[in-house]
Design an enzyme around this catalytic site. Structure first.
Site, PDB file in Angstrom:
ATOM      1  N   PHE A 255     113.912  60.503 -24.118  1.00 47.16           N
ATOM      2  CA  PHE A 255     112.923  59.869 -24.997  1.00 47.16           C
ATOM      3  C   PHE A 255     111.550  60.161 -24.414  1.00 47.16           C
ATOM      4  O   PHE A 255     111.272  59.803 -23.262  1.00 47.16           O
ATOM      5  CB  PHE A 255     113.121  58.348 -25.056  1.00 47.16           C
ATOM      6  CG  PHE A 255     112.033  57.612 -25.820  1.00 47.16           C
ATOM      7  CD1 PHE A 255     112.263  57.121 -27.097  1.00 47.16           C
ATOM      8  CD2 PHE A 255     110.767  57.399 -25.247  1.00 47.16           C
ATOM      9  CE1 PHE A 255     111.256  56.438 -27.797  1.00 47.16           C
ATOM     10  CE2 PHE A 255     109.762  56.731 -25.947  1.00 47.16           C
ATOM     11  CZ  PHE A 255     110.013  56.247 -27.220  1.00 47.16           C
ATOM     12  N   GLU A 256     110.708  60.805 -25.201  1.00 44.64           N
ATOM     13  CA  GLU A 256     109.325  60.991 -24.788  1.00 44.64           C
ATOM     14  C   GLU A 256     108.491  60.966 -26.051  1.00 44.64           C
ATOM     15  O   GLU A 256     108.892  61.563 -27.061  1.00 44.64           O
ATOM     16  CB  GLU A 256     109.083  62.365 -24.155  1.00 44.64           C
ATOM     17  CG  GLU A 256     109.791  62.658 -22.863  1.00 44.64           C
ATOM     18  CD  GLU A 256     109.482  64.066 -22.329  1.00 44.64           C
ATOM     19  OE1 GLU A 256     108.921  64.184 -21.254  1.00 44.64           O
ATOM     20  OE2 GLU A 256     109.815  65.033 -23.001  1.00 44.64           O
TER      21      GLU A 256
END
Ligand code: GDP
Ligand code: MN
Length: 373
Positions: A255-256
């Site tokens: 997740f970014e």
């Protein structure tokens, strides 16, 4: 050590709001997923969750990348999962971004990969996994399908959002001068990156790059819970020239939400070139997560990072549950009796944590922040 008097990195919104409809300005942003054809089921699950919790209201386009051509079936299933509320496109990755660069000694790499596999280092025996980590470290932001975008949200197959996101995270990042956003920060497996930290810290000294507060936090071993300390201390090679030990905290990069201009900067490119020339993507098993994290620690100010503490998130066997647990609040030094943290109230909107999956109650970066900020 000073304890923070207030949360210096609060969520952009707490609770729910009416999602901003498609009449307001969007950021120049895209949802991005790297996947194999065999990931179709997981890709569909991720897309459905993101569309339902967020993107059905915000309409950001999806870009899918693969080192092979996407199969007709993958494209059909994923397109149908996206539905009518967002555009979708599918692209392959050219050989210059995926595969051994010419300076790598492939025999040495194969030997190293076998050795690491027999030492049970996670995914180290899979050649394609090394190419993937190198691509996600130094190439995705130059892929022709992404060059016209500034912001991206990285999505992996088999993730789930457990809260609704009723504001635009890209616009919020932009307005708050944020560059890199994460939900989970945890301890890297030291065996995958025995020489990474030393190489980066030597580079930092050589280039006279000033020490940021995040970098300082990442070499502060005092915060680490005892079992973790026992686990990381044997990795003595992860010391810098002054004997400081990287405490292995890193952002879980599946997740970014981040600004690709950071990765496209001269500073990041130079740092990636150095790592790529070194060969540790193959002779060791450097992941894109520690590479992004240490680069951010070296090059960004603490205020440019954002913890999406309101975004409940599940991937494989771990989840971040979007409420401030007592432990979390305690570690930040601000557990006030009767406060919503103490009562364990949710930070996000309509959160439903997944009861079957282990919760990362407090990210290691929260712990770091409460030490240094
Ligand atoms: P983990 O999260 O580190 O356990 O690794 P994953 O198996 O989830 O892989 C990370 C990401 O890279 C996912 O988005 C995968 O779909 C993608 N990925 C991994 N290996 C390959 C590959 O060989 N080809 C492609 N196209 N994608 C890959
Ligand atoms: Mn994964």
């Amino acid at each position: 050590i000073t304890r923070p008097s207030a949360n210096l990195d609060p969520p952009f919104y707490t609770g729910c709001q009416t999602p901003i409809l498609n009449t307001t300005a969007r950021a120049n942003a895209t949802m991005m997923m790297l996947a194999r054809n065999s990931d179709a089921g997981g890709a569909v699950a991720s897309v459905k969750s993101i569309q339902e919790q967020f993107n059905d209201n915000f309409h950001y386009p999806w870009v899918f990348l693969n080192d092979e051509h996407f199969s007709g079936e993958f494209m059909k299933e994923v397109t149908s999962a996206v539905g009518g509320n967002a555009e979708v496109s599918f692209h392959s990755i050219s050989k210059d971004m995926w595969g051994f660069p010419e300076w790598i000694d492939q025999e040495r790499a194969q030997k190293a990969m076998h050795g690491m596999e027999s030492r049970k280092i996670y995914n180290a025996g899979k050649e394609s996994y090394h190419h993937m980590c190198r691509f996600q470290s130094g190439f995705f932001y130059d892929h022709p399908a992404l060059t016209s975008y500034k912001w991206y949200w990285r999505v992996e197959p088999d993730i789930q959002l457990t809260c609704a996101i009723t504001y635009d995270p890209f616009v919020s990042m932009d307005l708050n001068n944020k560059v890199y956003g994460y939900t989970i920060a945890l301890w890297e497996l030291g065996k995958t990156v025995p020489s990474l930290f030393r190489k980066l810290s030597d580079y930092k000294l050589r280039k006279h790059i000033p020490t940021t507060t995040i970098w300082t936090a990442m070499v502060d071993p005092s915060w680490a819970p005892l079992p973790i300390r026992r686990f990381i201390l044997p990795w003595l090679r992860n010391r810098d020239a002054r004997g400081n030990l990287w405490n292995m905290c890193h952002f879980w990069s599946n997740f970014e939400i981040a600004d690709m201009d950071f990765f496209r900067s001269r500073e990041y490119r130079e740092l990636f070139q150095l790592l790529d020339q070194d060969g540790g993507f193959y002779y060791e098993r450097w992941g894109d997560a520690p590479v992004h994290s240490l680069a951010a620690a070296m090059l960004l100010k603490a205020e440019q990072l954002h913890h999406f503490s309101d975004v409940g998130y599940v991937h494989s066997s771990l989840q971040y549950c979007a409420y401030e647990s007592k432990r979390d609040a305690f570690e930040r030094g601000r557990l006030v009796p009767g406060s919503k943290e103490e009562r364990g109230e949710m930070l996000g909107c309509n959160c439903k944590c997944d009861e079957g999956i282990e919760i990362i109650g407090s990210t290691c970066f929260n712990r770091i922040r409460s030490t240094v900020m």
